[in-house]
Write an enzyme that holds these catalytic residues in place. Structure first.
Site, mmCIF file in Angstrom:
data_model
loop_
_atom_site.group_PDB
_atom_site.id
_atom_site.type_symbol
_atom_site.label_atom_id
_atom_site.label_comp_id
_atom_site.label_asym_id
_atom_site.label_seq_id
_atom_site.Cartn_x
_atom_site.Cartn_y
_atom_site.Cartn_z
ATOM 1 N N LYS A 33 54.623 2.460 88.254
ATOM 2 C CA LYS A 33 56.058 2.342 88.552
ATOM 3 C C LYS A 33 56.630 3.657 89.076
ATOM 4 N N LEU A 34 55.894 4.745 88.874
ATOM 5 C CA LEU A 34 56.371 6.097 89.189
ATOM 6 C C LEU A 34 57.675 6.384 88.457
ATOM 7 N N THR A 35 57.614 6.336 87.150
ATOM 8 C CA THR A 35 58.724 6.803 86.327
ATOM 9 C C THR A 35 58.748 8.325 86.444
ATOM 10 N N THR A 53 46.473 4.491 70.883
ATOM 11 C CA THR A 53 46.647 5.851 70.360
ATOM 12 C C THR A 53 46.336 5.917 68.866
ATOM 13 N N ASP A 54 45.946 7.104 68.416
ATOM 14 C CA ASP A 54 45.724 7.285 66.970
ATOM 15 C C ASP A 54 47.018 7.119 66.175
ATOM 16 N N THR A 92 57.981 -1.766 78.223
ATOM 17 C CA THR A 92 56.699 -1.423 78.879
ATOM 18 C C THR A 92 55.512 -1.590 77.937
ATOM 19 N N ASP A 138 63.610 19.798 63.234
ATOM 20 C CA ASP A 138 62.396 18.982 63.262
ATOM 21 C C ASP A 138 62.631 17.630 63.938
ATOM 22 N N PRO A 149 59.754 26.164 71.630
ATOM 23 C CA PRO A 149 60.393 25.455 70.506
ATOM 24 C C PRO A 149 59.364 24.811 69.571
ATOM 25 N N TYR A 179 57.705 4.734 69.411
ATOM 26 C CA TYR A 179 56.581 4.760 70.364
ATOM 27 C C TYR A 179 55.344 4.135 69.739
ATOM 28 N N ILE A 188 46.719 11.062 81.932
ATOM 29 C CA ILE A 188 45.331 10.644 81.659
ATOM 30 C C ILE A 188 44.865 9.675 82.742
ATOM 31 N N PHE A 248 46.718 2.078 81.291
ATOM 32 C CA PHE A 248 47.261 3.344 80.800
ATOM 33 C C PHE A 248 48.792 3.330 80.819
HETATM 34 P P1 NAD Z 1 52.116 9.677 81.023
HETATM 35 O O1 NAD Z 1 53.488 9.527 80.478
HETATM 36 O O2 NAD Z 1 51.676 10.981 81.589
HETATM 37 O O3 NAD Z 1 51.874 8.595 82.179
HETATM 38 C C1 NAD Z 1 52.297 7.278 82.066
HETATM 39 C C2 NAD Z 1 52.200 6.643 83.456
HETATM 40 O O4 NAD Z 1 52.577 5.264 83.332
HETATM 41 C C3 NAD Z 1 53.116 7.274 84.491
HETATM 42 O O5 NAD Z 1 52.439 7.439 85.707
HETATM 43 C C4 NAD Z 1 54.258 6.270 84.629
HETATM 44 O O6 NAD Z 1 54.862 6.289 85.904
HETATM 45 C C5 NAD Z 1 53.527 4.964 84.358
HETATM 46 N N1 NAD Z 1 54.405 3.906 83.854
HETATM 47 C C6 NAD Z 1 55.304 4.002 82.833
HETATM 48 N N2 NAD Z 1 55.930 2.818 82.664
HETATM 49 C C7 NAD Z 1 55.409 1.972 83.586
HETATM 50 C C8 NAD Z 1 55.631 0.613 83.897
HETATM 51 N N3 NAD Z 1 56.560 -0.123 83.247
HETATM 52 N N4 NAD Z 1 54.921 0.049 84.886
HETATM 53 C C9 NAD Z 1 53.985 0.778 85.583
HETATM 54 N N5 NAD Z 1 53.756 2.070 85.339
HETATM 55 C C10 NAD Z 1 54.448 2.661 84.346
HETATM 56 O O7 NAD Z 1 51.166 9.196 79.864
HETATM 57 P P2 NAD Z 1 49.726 9.719 79.405
HETATM 58 O O8 NAD Z 1 49.893 10.839 78.478
HETATM 59 O O9 NAD Z 1 48.859 9.847 80.588
HETATM 60 O O10 NAD Z 1 49.261 8.455 78.535
HETATM 61 C C11 NAD Z 1 48.566 7.379 79.150
HETATM 62 C C12 NAD Z 1 48.230 6.346 78.097
HETATM 63 O O11 NAD Z 1 47.446 6.956 77.081
HETATM 64 C C13 NAD Z 1 49.431 5.744 77.396
HETATM 65 O O12 NAD Z 1 49.175 4.385 77.187
HETATM 66 C C14 NAD Z 1 49.506 6.491 76.064
HETATM 67 O O13 NAD Z 1 50.085 5.688 75.076
HETATM 68 C C15 NAD Z 1 48.038 6.736 75.799
HETATM 69 N N6 NAD Z 1 47.685 7.905 75.006
HETATM 70 C C16 NAD Z 1 48.163 9.158 75.359
HETATM 71 C C17 NAD Z 1 47.749 10.277 74.634
HETATM 72 C C18 NAD Z 1 48.242 11.669 74.962
HETATM 73 O O14 NAD Z 1 48.042 12.578 74.162
HETATM 74 N N7 NAD Z 1 48.852 11.897 76.112
HETATM 75 C C19 NAD Z 1 46.868 10.121 73.559
HETATM 76 C C20 NAD Z 1 46.417 8.827 73.224
HETATM 77 C C21 NAD Z 1 46.834 7.747 73.979
HETATM 78 O O1 DAU Z 2 48.266 11.372 69.010
HETATM 79 C C1 DAU Z 2 48.289 10.751 70.260
HETATM 80 C C2 DAU Z 2 49.679 10.900 70.840
HETATM 81 O O2 DAU Z 2 49.819 12.276 71.153
HETATM 82 C C3 DAU Z 2 49.894 10.061 72.077
HETATM 83 O O3 DAU Z 2 49.794 8.702 71.737
HETATM 84 C C4 DAU Z 2 51.261 10.350 72.692
HETATM 85 O O4 DAU Z 2 51.406 9.655 73.910
HETATM 86 C C5 DAU Z 2 51.361 11.839 72.952
HETATM 87 O O5 DAU Z 2 52.662 12.146 73.428
HETATM 88 C C6 DAU Z 2 51.065 12.635 71.695
HETATM 89 O O6 DAU Z 2 52.092 12.465 70.705
HETATM 90 P P1 DAU Z 2 52.617 13.712 69.825
HETATM 91 O O7 DAU Z 2 53.979 13.423 69.352
HETATM 92 O O8 DAU Z 2 51.609 14.144 68.834
HETATM 93 O O9 DAU Z 2 52.609 14.824 70.981
HETATM 94 P P2 DAU Z 2 53.648 15.951 71.431
HETATM 95 O O10 DAU Z 2 52.980 16.724 72.519
HETATM 96 O O11 DAU Z 2 55.007 15.433 71.685
HETATM 97 O O12 DAU Z 2 53.720 16.864 70.127
HETATM 98 C C7 DAU Z 2 52.558 17.453 69.561
HETATM 99 C C8 DAU Z 2 52.997 18.190 68.303
HETATM 100 O O13 DAU Z 2 53.823 19.302 68.675
HETATM 101 C C9 DAU Z 2 53.824 17.354 67.358
HETATM 102 O O14 DAU Z 2 53.517 17.729 66.015
HETATM 103 C C10 DAU Z 2 55.258 17.749 67.692
HETATM 104 C C11 DAU Z 2 55.114 19.202 68.080
HETATM 105 N N1 DAU Z 2 56.104 19.686 69.068
HETATM 106 C C12 DAU Z 2 56.236 18.984 70.229
HETATM 107 C C13 DAU Z 2 57.129 19.372 71.184
HETATM 108 C C14 DAU Z 2 57.306 18.593 72.465
HETATM 109 C C15 DAU Z 2 56.821 20.835 68.850
HETATM 110 O O15 DAU Z 2 56.666 21.495 67.793
HETATM 111 N N2 DAU Z 2 57.707 21.243 69.805
HETATM 112 C C16 DAU Z 2 57.914 20.562 70.956
HETATM 113 O O16 DAU Z 2 58.767 20.985 71.780
#
Ligand code: NAD
Ligand code: DAU
Length: 345
Positions: A41-43, A130-131, A105, A277, A210, A155, A19, A86
């Site tokens: 940090k480029l994890t 996040t929700d 973090t 699960d 999966p 998380y 994002i 982020f």
């Molecule tokens: P992502 O895992 O794709 O990216 C996370 C980024 O943060 C990476 O570039 C990583 O290198 C960097 N990072 C991790 N630890 C760090 C540290 N200690 N210092 C500096 N950089 C660090 O995550 P995303 O899906 O893009 O999510 C971004 C934000 O949005 C997060 O805060 C997450 O909780 C939130 N969020 C994500 C979702 C979703 O569905 N992906 C939904 C709601 C909220």
């Molecule tokens: O709701 C917001 C959150 O959405 C963010 O805060 C998180 O950063 C983001 O990772 C995401 O969390 P979820 O656990 O909902 O997302 P994920 O993509 O891991 O899984 C989405 C749904 O799919 C969840 O019900 C688990 C299921 N799932 C996921 C994976 C990876 C599977 O059934 N199989 C899988 O292999």
């Protein structure tokens, strides 16, 4: 009427992630006079390839740093008048294996950023949350911003901890901070550990998809550009100390999403594999978005079109995700999925 703020130099942490990288592009398109400092940090999840088109743009600079590193953050924040955080460990399944990293973090890192923001007189701090902090809402109804936070996995507990620290800095130091709580986000440049890109890329590789448990869990899918638009609106117009839900209004059952992906790619449903699960698996999330909409947020709700566009993006950009899947991802996949009964390798 809420005042609209403007900034000159915005620090975007986690800007090399999914994002965050989409947001950096959005920010520079929408506010062409802004400077952006990406701190990451480029994890395993950070990928500079997602920002490669900005190399040489005088408005963009990149600092490789951990948000929990006080000295590095202090230096990087010089001259910034806004911070959008982020940076996070973001994958629920990984938080079941290594919760300590999430606390470092998603809680301690937020504290380090807030302290630096206070010292530097940053005018606005936006914490991306996040929700999941509400916990799940198994049937009917929607979470509103005033609901109690009841996170159910490491998380989401860490993200809720980060939010509490933000609130503490608003109250005790008068920091001008806001929070967004986004729902499940999808779109280009998402690391393929997450559900939608994992399903798409496995299907493209003719590998099993999966599905955890019965696959009847529900998520509310938010397109990444809509998420970015909501974040940007709250950054500029949100009221100090307030949280804003950003939900996509696209509630869908996991199994149905996986079937739609297979259908779009012309792959057989026999690729679906029900596997063990996720412990403590949240059944459903749902958000009321009235508060963000009152601020002017207008997400696009056409999930079918946006999902199809996303599938096509992964089909057209195979070098981007194939490079990821051949690296660290392979170890993660073996660790997480072999234990769930998926044949790996
Ligand atoms: P992502 O895992 O794709 O990216 C996370 C980024 O943060 C990476 O570039 C990583 O290198 C960097 N990072 C991790 N630890 C760090 C540290 N200690 N210092 C500096 N950089 C660090 O995550 P995303 O899906 O893009 O999510 C971004 C934000 O949005 C997060 O805060 C997450 O909780 C939130 N969020 C994500 C979702 C979703 O569905 N992906 C939904 C709601 C909220
Ligand atoms: O709701 C917001 C959150 O959405 C963010 O805060 C998180 O950063 C983001 O990772 C995401 O969390 P979820 O656990 O909902 O997302 P994920 O993509 O891991 O899984 C989405 C749904 O799919 C969840 O019900 C688990 C299921 N799932 C996921 C994976 C990876 C599977 O059934 N199989 C899988 O292999």
């Amino acid at each position: 009427m809420t005042a609209t703020r403007t900034f000159t130099r915005v620090m975007v942490t986690g800007g090399a992630g999914f994002i965050g990288s989409n947001y950096v592009h959005y920010l520079l398109e929408r506010h062409p006079a802004y400077q952006v400092v990406v701190v990451d940090k480029l994890t395993y999840a950070g990928n500079l390839a997602s920002l490669a088109d900005l190399d040489g743009d005088p408005r963009y600079s990149f600092v490789r740093a951990d948000i929990a590193d006080e000295a590095a953050i202090d230096a990087a924040m010089q001259g910034c008048d806004a911070v959008v955080n982020f940076a996070a460990d973001s994958h629920v399944d990984r938080s079941l294996h290594d919760p300590g990293g999430f606390i470092r973090t998603d809680v301690h890192g937020v504290f380090v950023l807030l302290e630096a923001a206070r010292r530097h007189g940053v005018r606005r701090f936006l914490q991306i949350s996040t929700d999941e902090v509400y916990g799940h809402f198994p049937q009917g109804g929607e979470s509103v911003e005033t609901d109690r936070l009841r996170p159910r996995n490491p998380y989401s507990a860490a993200k809720a901890g980060g939010e509490m620290m933000v609130n503490a800095y608003v109250e005790t130091h008068g920091l001008d901070a806001v929070i967004t709580r986004g729902s499940n986000t999808f779109g280009p440049y998402q690391y393929p550990e997450k559900f939608i890109p994992l399903m798409i890329t496995n299907a493209l590789e003719d590998q099993p998809l999966p599905i955890y448990g019965d696959g009847l869990q529900r998520r509310d899918w938010l397109y990444v550009r809509d998420h970015c638009a909501g974040v940007d609106l709250v950054l500029h117009r949100g009221a100090t100390g307030e949280a804003y839900n950003l939900g996509g209004g696209n509630e869908a059952v996991n199994l149905d999403v996986a079937k739609r992906i297979l259908d779009r790619l012309g792959k057989p449903h026999s690729l679906l594999r029900h596997v063990g699960d996720r412990p403590g698996h949240d059944r459903r999330y749902a958000l009321s978005t009235a508060k963000a909409e009152a601020l002017g947020w207008e997400p696009r709700h056409d999930f079918s079109i946006l999902l199809a566009e996303t599938i096509d993006w992964y089909a057209a950009n195979q070098p981007w995700w194939r490079a990821i899947k051949s690296g660290e991802f392979a170890d993660w996949y073996a660790k997480n999925y072999a234990a769930r009964g998926v044949h790996v390798g």
